[in-house]
Design a protein around this motif. Structure first.
Motif, PDB file in Angstrom:
ATOM      1  N   GLY A 198      32.648  54.273  43.746  1.00 41.82           N
ATOM      2  CA  GLY A 198      33.282  55.582  43.589  1.00 41.82           C
ATOM      3  C   GLY A 198      33.828  55.860  42.207  1.00 41.82           C
ATOM      4  O   GLY A 198      34.536  56.850  42.003  1.00 41.82           O
ATOM      5  N   ILE A 199      33.496  55.004  41.252  1.00 43.82           N
ATOM      6  CA  ILE A 199      34.015  55.167  39.888  1.00 43.82           C
ATOM      7  C   ILE A 199      32.873  55.522  38.954  1.00 43.82           C
ATOM      8  O   ILE A 199      31.831  54.875  38.948  1.00 43.82           O
ATOM      9  N   GLY A 200      33.097  56.549  38.148  1.00 44.33           N
ATOM     10  CA  GLY A 200      32.117  56.950  37.150  1.00 44.33           C
ATOM     11  C   GLY A 200      32.592  56.628  35.751  1.00 44.33           C
ATOM     12  O   GLY A 200      33.753  56.865  35.403  1.00 44.33           O
ATOM     13  N   ASP A 201      31.708  56.061  34.962  1.00 43.31           N
ATOM     14  CA  ASP A 201      31.949  55.838  33.538  1.00 43.31           C
ATOM     15  C   ASP A 201      31.372  57.060  32.838  1.00 43.31           C
ATOM     16  O   ASP A 201      30.199  57.390  33.043  1.00 43.31           O
ATOM     17  N   HIS A 202      32.141  57.756  32.043  1.00 42.85           N
ATOM     18  CA  HIS A 202      31.686  59.046  31.545  1.00 42.85           C
ATOM     19  C   HIS A 202      31.694  59.128  30.021  1.00 42.85           C
ATOM     20  O   HIS A 202      32.286  58.304  29.329  1.00 42.85           O
ATOM     21  N   GLY A 203      31.032  60.157  29.541  1.00 47.55           N
ATOM     22  CA  GLY A 203      31.057  60.505  28.129  1.00 47.55           C
ATOM     23  C   GLY A 203      31.025  62.013  28.002  1.00 47.55           C
ATOM     24  O   GLY A 203      30.539  62.715  28.887  1.00 47.55           O
ATOM     25  N   VAL A 204      31.565  62.513  26.897  1.00 43.39           N
ATOM     26  CA  VAL A 204      31.551  63.945  26.601  1.00 43.39           C
ATOM     27  C   VAL A 204      31.237  64.109  25.122  1.00 43.39           C
ATOM     28  O   VAL A 204      31.793  63.402  24.278  1.00 43.39           O
ATOM     29  N   TYR A 205      30.293  65.002  24.819  1.00 43.89           N
ATOM     30  CA  TYR A 205      29.820  65.199  23.454  1.00 43.89           C
ATOM     31  C   TYR A 205      29.702  66.691  23.165  1.00 43.89           C
ATOM     32  O   TYR A 205      29.278  67.462  24.021  1.00 43.89           O
ATOM     33  N   VAL A 206      30.062  67.064  21.941  1.00 42.26           N
ATOM     34  CA  VAL A 206      30.007  68.456  21.510  1.00 42.26           C
ATOM     35  C   VAL A 206      29.190  68.528  20.229  1.00 42.26           C
ATOM     36  O   VAL A 206      29.352  67.682  19.336  1.00 42.26           O
ATOM     37  N   ALA A 207      28.338  69.541  20.130  1.00 47.34           N
ATOM     38  CA  ALA A 207      27.564  69.745  18.909  1.00 47.34           C
ATOM     39  C   ALA A 207      28.518  69.880  17.715  1.00 47.34           C
ATOM     40  O   ALA A 207      29.583  70.497  17.840  1.00 47.34           O
TER      41      ALA A 207
ATOM     42  N   GLY B 241      31.479  62.911  45.243  1.00 43.41           N
ATOM     43  CA  GLY B 241      32.076  61.811  45.999  1.00 43.41           C
ATOM     44  C   GLY B 241      32.754  60.744  45.161  1.00 43.41           C
ATOM     45  O   GLY B 241      33.232  59.748  45.713  1.00 43.41           O
ATOM     46  N   LEU B 242      32.824  60.939  43.854  1.00 47.82           N
ATOM     47  CA  LEU B 242      33.546  59.960  43.031  1.00 47.82           C
ATOM     48  C   LEU B 242      35.048  60.192  43.175  1.00 47.82           C
ATOM     49  O   LEU B 242      35.491  61.322  43.419  1.00 47.82           O
ATOM     50  N   HIS B 243      35.835  59.141  43.026  1.00 47.63           N
ATOM     51  CA  HIS B 243      37.286  59.301  43.110  1.00 47.63           C
ATOM     52  C   HIS B 243      37.973  59.039  41.770  1.00 47.63           C
ATOM     53  O   HIS B 243      39.171  59.281  41.633  1.00 47.63           O
ATOM     54  N   LYS B 244      37.195  58.585  40.772  1.00 47.13           N
ATOM     55  CA  LYS B 244      37.810  58.256  39.488  1.00 47.13           C
ATOM     56  C   LYS B 244      36.753  58.310  38.391  1.00 47.13           C
ATOM     57  O   LYS B 244      35.600  57.937  38.600  1.00 47.13           O
ATOM     58  N   LEU B 245      37.180  58.769  37.212  1.00 46.86           N
ATOM     59  CA  LEU B 245      36.369  58.674  36.002  1.00 46.86           C
ATOM     60  C   LEU B 245      37.107  57.806  34.998  1.00 46.86           C
ATOM     61  O   LEU B 245      38.343  57.865  34.905  1.00 46.86           O
ATOM     62  N   THR B 246      36.363  57.041  34.257  1.00 51.32           N
ATOM     63  CA  THR B 246      36.946  56.184  33.233  1.00 51.32           C
ATOM     64  C   THR B 246      36.035  56.179  32.015  1.00 51.32           C
ATOM     65  O   THR B 246      34.876  56.601  32.088  1.00 51.32           O
ATOM     66  N   SER B 247      36.557  55.735  30.903  1.00 50.83           N
ATOM     67  CA  SER B 247      35.754  55.584  29.698  1.00 50.83           C
ATOM     68  C   SER B 247      36.531  54.745  28.702  1.00 50.83           C
ATOM     69  O   SER B 247      37.723  54.467  28.897  1.00 50.83           O
TER      70      SER B 247
END
Length: 162
Positions: A79-88, A112-118
């Motif tokens: 239920g944990i997602g490892d995420h990234g965010v990028y902007v031009a 259905g994820l309960h948490k994001l981390t990075s």
């Protein structure tokens, strides 16, 4: 700002933005540029259903994206997602990153994820500010977490409960 799920047609724009982040040497430890085919593969992978990718589009152009991937292959972390965010580069500092990150948070919760981390390079002050602004907390710093261009770099771990 309008956000939507990323599609295979967005792969060239996502690759361009991601490659800018790679070149800047402050957003990721990745050093190999990605192709549109690489991104199509990621966007169509079996994990994409539970780990969404979103884009911010303005005047028909993708200006930012955020995505999630499994934190770990171990079942207990499903239920944990490892995420990234990028902007031009040309669109930075205009709120597109916040829009993308908030849209990802909503999509991840719906999936259905309960948490994001990075992990964010400690000197990436704009990303750290963005994450705190969007409700993430800084958990702690991993010293000498990985090497980039032969130099050890520290990262700060961030997380948010969805």
């Amino acid at each position: 700002m309008p956000a939507r799920a990323a599609t295979l047609a967005d792969a060239p724009a996502i690759a361009r933005i991601y490659n800018e982040g790679i070149a800047d040497r402050i957003a990721t430890f990745e050093t190999r540029e990605r192709t549109a085919d690489d991104l199509r593969e990621r966007l169509s992978s079996p994990q994409a259903a539970q780990h969404p990718a979103v884009v911010i589009v303005e005047a028909g152009e993708v200006l930012a994206f955020a995505w999630s991937a499994p934190y770990s292959a171990r079942e207990v972390y499903a239920g944990i997602g490892d995420h990234g965010v990028y902007v031009a580069r040309a669109a930075r500092g205009q709120g597109h990153g916040a829009a993308a990150l908030r849209a990802l948070m909503e999509a991840a919760k719906a999936a259905g994820l309960h948490k994001l981390t990075s992990r964010i390079l400690t000197e990436n002050t704009p990303s750290r500010r963005l994450h705190v602004h969007c409700g993430f907390r800084e958990v702690g710093i991993h010293q000498r977490h990985a090497q980039l261009d032969g130099l050890w770099r520290d990262v700060v771990t961030v997380e948010v409960l969805l």
